[in-house]
Design an enzyme around this catalytic site. Structure first.
Site, PDB file in Angstrom:
ATOM      1  N   GLU A 187       0.856  -1.188   0.000  1.00 39.81           N
ATOM      2  CA  GLU A 187       0.000   0.000   0.000  1.00 39.81           C
ATOM      3  C   GLU A 187       0.887   1.230   0.000  1.00 39.81           C
ATOM      4  O   GLU A 187       1.821   1.315   0.784  1.00 39.81           O
ATOM      5  CB  GLU A 187      -0.851   0.061   1.274  1.00 39.81           C
ATOM      6  CG  GLU A 187      -1.865  -1.039   1.424  1.00 39.81           C
ATOM      7  CD  GLU A 187      -2.407  -1.054   2.856  1.00 39.81           C
ATOM      8  OE1 GLU A 187      -2.818   0.004   3.353  1.00 39.81           O
ATOM      9  OE2 GLU A 187      -2.360  -2.126   3.467  1.00 39.81           O
ATOM     10  N   ARG A 240      -6.950  -1.547  -5.184  1.00 36.69           N
ATOM     11  CA  ARG A 240      -7.835  -0.563  -4.571  1.00 36.69           C
ATOM     12  C   ARG A 240      -7.190   0.817  -4.676  1.00 36.69           C
ATOM     13  O   ARG A 240      -5.999   0.983  -4.376  1.00 36.69           O
ATOM     14  CB  ARG A 240      -8.059  -0.916  -3.099  1.00 36.69           C
ATOM     15  CG  ARG A 240      -8.960   0.039  -2.352  1.00 36.69           C
ATOM     16  CD  ARG A 240      -9.128  -0.398  -0.898  1.00 36.69           C
ATOM     17  NE  ARG A 240      -9.841   0.597  -0.129  1.00 36.69           N
ATOM     18  CZ  ARG A 240      -9.610   0.879   1.155  1.00 36.69           C
ATOM     19  NH1 ARG A 240      -8.684   0.219   1.827  1.00 36.69           N
ATOM     20  NH2 ARG A 240     -10.301   1.793   1.783  1.00 36.69           N
ATOM     21  N   TYR A 250      -7.845   4.863  -3.571  1.00 37.91           N
ATOM     22  CA  TYR A 250      -8.712   5.655  -2.706  1.00 37.91           C
ATOM     23  C   TYR A 250      -8.034   6.914  -2.203  1.00 37.91           C
ATOM     24  O   TYR A 250      -6.821   7.081  -2.298  1.00 37.91           O
ATOM     25  CB  TYR A 250      -9.233   4.819  -1.541  1.00 37.91           C
ATOM     26  CG  TYR A 250      -8.193   4.034  -0.768  1.00 37.91           C
ATOM     27  CD1 TYR A 250      -7.503   2.991  -1.361  1.00 37.91           C
ATOM     28  CD2 TYR A 250      -7.933   4.309   0.575  1.00 37.91           C
ATOM     29  CE1 TYR A 250      -6.569   2.250  -0.656  1.00 37.91           C
ATOM     30  CE2 TYR A 250      -7.003   3.571   1.287  1.00 37.91           C
ATOM     31  CZ  TYR A 250      -6.322   2.546   0.673  1.00 37.91           C
ATOM     32  OH  TYR A 250      -5.392   1.816   1.365  1.00 37.91           O
ATOM     33  N   ASP A 290      -7.103   8.783   0.907  1.00 31.61           N
ATOM     34  CA  ASP A 290      -6.888   8.417   2.295  1.00 31.61           C
ATOM     35  C   ASP A 290      -7.028   9.636   3.213  1.00 31.61           C
ATOM     36  O   ASP A 290      -7.077  10.769   2.747  1.00 31.61           O
ATOM     37  CB  ASP A 290      -5.479   7.827   2.434  1.00 31.61           C
ATOM     38  CG  ASP A 290      -5.278   7.130   3.758  1.00 31.61           C
ATOM     39  OD1 ASP A 290      -6.271   6.679   4.342  1.00 31.61           O
ATOM     40  OD2 ASP A 290      -4.127   7.041   4.219  1.00 31.61           O
ATOM     41  N   GLU A 328      -4.092   7.021  -2.312  1.00 27.47           N
ATOM     42  CA  GLU A 328      -3.475   5.776  -1.859  1.00 27.47           C
ATOM     43  C   GLU A 328      -3.814   4.662  -2.831  1.00 27.47           C
ATOM     44  O   GLU A 328      -4.929   4.593  -3.352  1.00 27.47           O
ATOM     45  CB  GLU A 328      -3.965   5.428  -0.444  1.00 27.47           C
ATOM     46  CG  GLU A 328      -3.360   4.136   0.094  1.00 27.47           C
ATOM     47  CD  GLU A 328      -3.291   4.063   1.622  1.00 27.47           C
ATOM     48  OE1 GLU A 328      -3.468   5.105   2.287  1.00 27.47           O
ATOM     49  OE2 GLU A 328      -3.057   2.950   2.128  1.00 27.47           O
ATOM     50  N   THR A 348      -1.981  -2.468  -3.910  1.00 25.14           N
ATOM     51  CA  THR A 348      -1.869  -3.455  -4.989  1.00 25.14           C
ATOM     52  C   THR A 348      -2.849  -4.590  -4.726  1.00 25.14           C
ATOM     53  O   THR A 348      -3.257  -4.816  -3.592  1.00 25.14           O
ATOM     54  CB  THR A 348      -0.466  -4.081  -5.075  1.00 25.14           C
ATOM     55  OG1 THR A 348      -0.245  -4.908  -3.911  1.00 25.14           O
ATOM     56  CG2 THR A 348       0.627  -3.027  -5.190  1.00 25.14           C
ATOM     57  N   TRP A 387     -12.378  -6.302  -0.539  1.00 17.88           N
ATOM     58  CA  TRP A 387     -11.354  -7.348  -0.660  1.00 17.88           C
ATOM     59  C   TRP A 387     -11.985  -8.745  -0.656  1.00 17.88           C
ATOM     60  O   TRP A 387     -11.507  -9.653  -1.314  1.00 17.88           O
ATOM     61  CB  TRP A 387     -10.329  -7.248   0.474  1.00 17.88           C
ATOM     62  CG  TRP A 387      -9.481  -6.020   0.394  1.00 17.88           C
ATOM     63  CD1 TRP A 387      -9.498  -4.945   1.231  1.00 17.88           C
ATOM     64  CD2 TRP A 387      -8.464  -5.730  -0.584  1.00 17.88           C
ATOM     65  NE1 TRP A 387      -8.574  -4.009   0.837  1.00 17.88           N
ATOM     66  CE2 TRP A 387      -7.927  -4.465  -0.267  1.00 17.88           C
ATOM     67  CE3 TRP A 387      -7.959  -6.415  -1.696  1.00 17.88           C
ATOM     68  CZ2 TRP A 387      -6.907  -3.865  -1.018  1.00 17.88           C
ATOM     69  CZ3 TRP A 387      -6.950  -5.825  -2.450  1.00 17.88           C
ATOM     70  CH2 TRP A 387      -6.434  -4.566  -2.109  1.00 17.88           C
TER      71      TRP A 387
END
Lengths: 460, 79
Positions: A13, A57, A59, A61, A67, A70, A422
């Site tokens: 991340e 993902r 987004y 943050d 952010e 993977t 997820w």
């Protein structure tokens, strides 16, 4: 005898720093840039928190950081490729944002950085996630990993000019000064090495997610790969009960700073038994334990053997002369670049141009960024080619991410409304259907096939 | 449980093939300015090779007003 190799998924991340400036001056507030970066994302995803067809993902943050997480990757190199795919995706958002601002008469250059600090004492991270089996408490695993994680900055540090009360110094790690605990569930208040928050994003009876948040953001492929691949082997050793005499630290937070401030790799960590051991020696201790473990239990694992070969090569080179790794490790490369700039222009280490170079080394811009330029001109090495990165922008790894990617692609093609995270794949509509994917290693699932068939067969 | 084949993704073998990472192969690029040869493959060279060219690359990424840029680069803390 060779044992079966345990499978694991790994995810990275990244929190990115952003700016929009005109002639160096901030021309649009950072929050506004971030919001506009996600305007297109919200338009198609109805949220500033979306999953992409490659399983990742994306987004916005806390703190206005774009952010990128993977997708679940099958090994360290795949994680390197997907992290870079994230760079490309975020850089693309930045370019669109710059154009969109210009259309509204807001001029400025939007830049994105994958580093870990600004110049006002704030830090943002590069987090590693390792899927581990749930067996008893987390603490023994964390205890075994801490000395490794505290000392691995000798090769994984991204390098930084640190301004101190006694002047500027060059240090190994961007994050070291921002770590305040060994392990805790805190994040921004009192940042630990390992975050113990129990969110496996998988079957909670079977799995944990080891969430390591101490790492620097590496531009060097080798540094990222080695950081993840070696950590994975230490985890495997601990999980399988291999022999490891853990060099327990007296104070992880003091040790991480002392290691960071000694470029020779000989920065000592104080052990609980009172001994002071150089960081490189702690790493060599882990390397030897992993080598013994692999020889005894996984002698036919060629991939693992390659990791220890590279680990040994890097530690030995660091011991002799770190400059030999100037094309391969971030902290060495950045130091050499800074020295070259200082020498030509007669700059002190605390000069603003040096600080700017420290940051620019981390710019995420596939064409104009400094690090990609250095790779293209052969000055720095790279482990992955651009074609693989381009593929990773669209294609998920063969893990649970493949199910998510297929589902999202099918939904887009069918024009159907879906919600995913997820674990969950949810088909919205009059009759809602949800499939839970609780094993991150499984990438084929008949339930998902049926859900997709149903989505295609039934009208919106 | 679906067994994964060893050639997962692009990297299942775990072999790291370094592009331009071959040690001991650090000759200069023919024109001294670019490491890419005609075929587009990157030829490894020392980081500080042709240091003037390198510093030109660095100048290109530094803002003229570095002082202002650095002062203005403020991010909120993340994780």
């Amino acid at each position: 005898m060779a044992a079966e190799v345990r499978e694991r998924v790994i995810g990275l991340e990244t929190e990115y720093g952003i700016s929009c400036t005109l002639d160096g001056r901030r021309s649009v507030p950072t929050e506004d840039v971030a919001r506009r970066m996600f305007r297109d994302v919200i338009a198609w995803g109805r949220s500033s928190n979306v999953f992409l067809e490659n399983g990742a993902r994306l987004y916005l943050d806390v703190g206005s950081h774009p952010e990128y997480a993977t997708p679940e990757c099958a090994d360290a190199l795949e994680a390197v490729v997907h992290e870079r795919a994230g760079d490309h995706i975020v850089a693309d958002l930045a370019a669109r944002t710059e154009a969109s601002l210009a259309e509204d008469g807001l001029r400025g250059r939007v830049r994105v950085f994958r580093n870990n600090t600004d110049f006002s004492g704030n830090s943002y991270g590069s987090h590693e996630n390792y899927l581990v089996e749930r067996r008893g408490p987390l603490q023994p695993l964390v205890d075994a990993l801490l000395p490794f994680l505290v000392t691995r900055q000798v090769f994984a540090g991204a390098g930084k000019v640190l301004r101190t009360a006694r002047g500027a110094v060059y240090v190994l790690s961007q994050r070291a000064e921002h770590i305040w605990e060994g392990v805790s569930s805190a994040t921004t208040r009192s940042r630990p090495v390992v975050n113990s928050r129990d969110e496996p994003h998988a079957d909670i009876d079977r799995f944990r997610r080891l969430h390591v948040i101490v790492g620097d953001s590496n531009m060097s492929d080798l540094a990222t790969w080695l950081r993840v691949a070696t950590c994975e082997l230490v985890i495997r050793l601990v999980e399988e009960g291999g022999d490891l005499d853990v060099p327990a630290l007296d104070s992880p937070t003091r040790a991480i700073r002392e290691v960071s401030r000694d470029l020779s790799g000989r920065g000592a960590v104080r052990l609980r038994d009172g001994r002071d051991v150089p960081a490189l020696e702690v790493q060599a201790h882990y390397l030897a334990a992993v080598e013994r473990f692999l020889a005894e239990r996984h002698s036919d694992d060629a991939a693992a053997a390659h990791v220890v070969t590279e680990w040994r090569r890097v530690l030995e080179a660091l011991d002799r002369d770190p400059r030999a790794l100037e094309r391969e490790l971030d902290w060495v490369a950045k130091l050499r670049l800074i020295e070259a700039l200082q020498e030509r222009d007669g700059l002190a280490l605390d000069d603003a141009r040096v600080a700017m170079l420290d940051l620019a080394y981390h710019e995420v811009a596939p064409v104009t960024g400094l690090h990609p330029r250095l790779v293209r001109s052969g000055r720095m090495m790279s482990l992955v080619d651009e074609a693989a990165v381009d593929r990773a922008m669209a294609e998920p790894p063969r893990t649970r991410a493949a199910l998510r990617g297929r589902f999202l692609r099918a939904a887009r093609a069918a024009g159907r409304d879906v919600t995913v995270d997820w674990v969950h794949l949810k088909l919205n509509g009059e009759v809602q259907r949800t499939v839970m994917c609780k094993d991150p290693l499984i990438w084929e699932d008949e339930r998902v096939d049926r859900l997709i068939e149903e989505m295609v067969a039934t009208p919106v | 449980m679906v067994a994964r084949t060893p050639e997962v993704g692009m990297s299942g073998s775990g072999q790291v093939q370094g592009r331009g990472s071959e040690r001991g192969e650090e000759q200069d690029a023919p024109d001294g300015s670019s490491g890419a040869d005609a075929a587009g493959t990157v030829v490894a060279r020392p980081l500080l090779d042709d240091v003037d060219g390198l510093l030109d690359e660095i100048d290109a990424v530094l803002e003229d007003n570095a002082e202002e840029f650095v002062r203005g680069y403020v991010q909120k803390g993340g994780q």
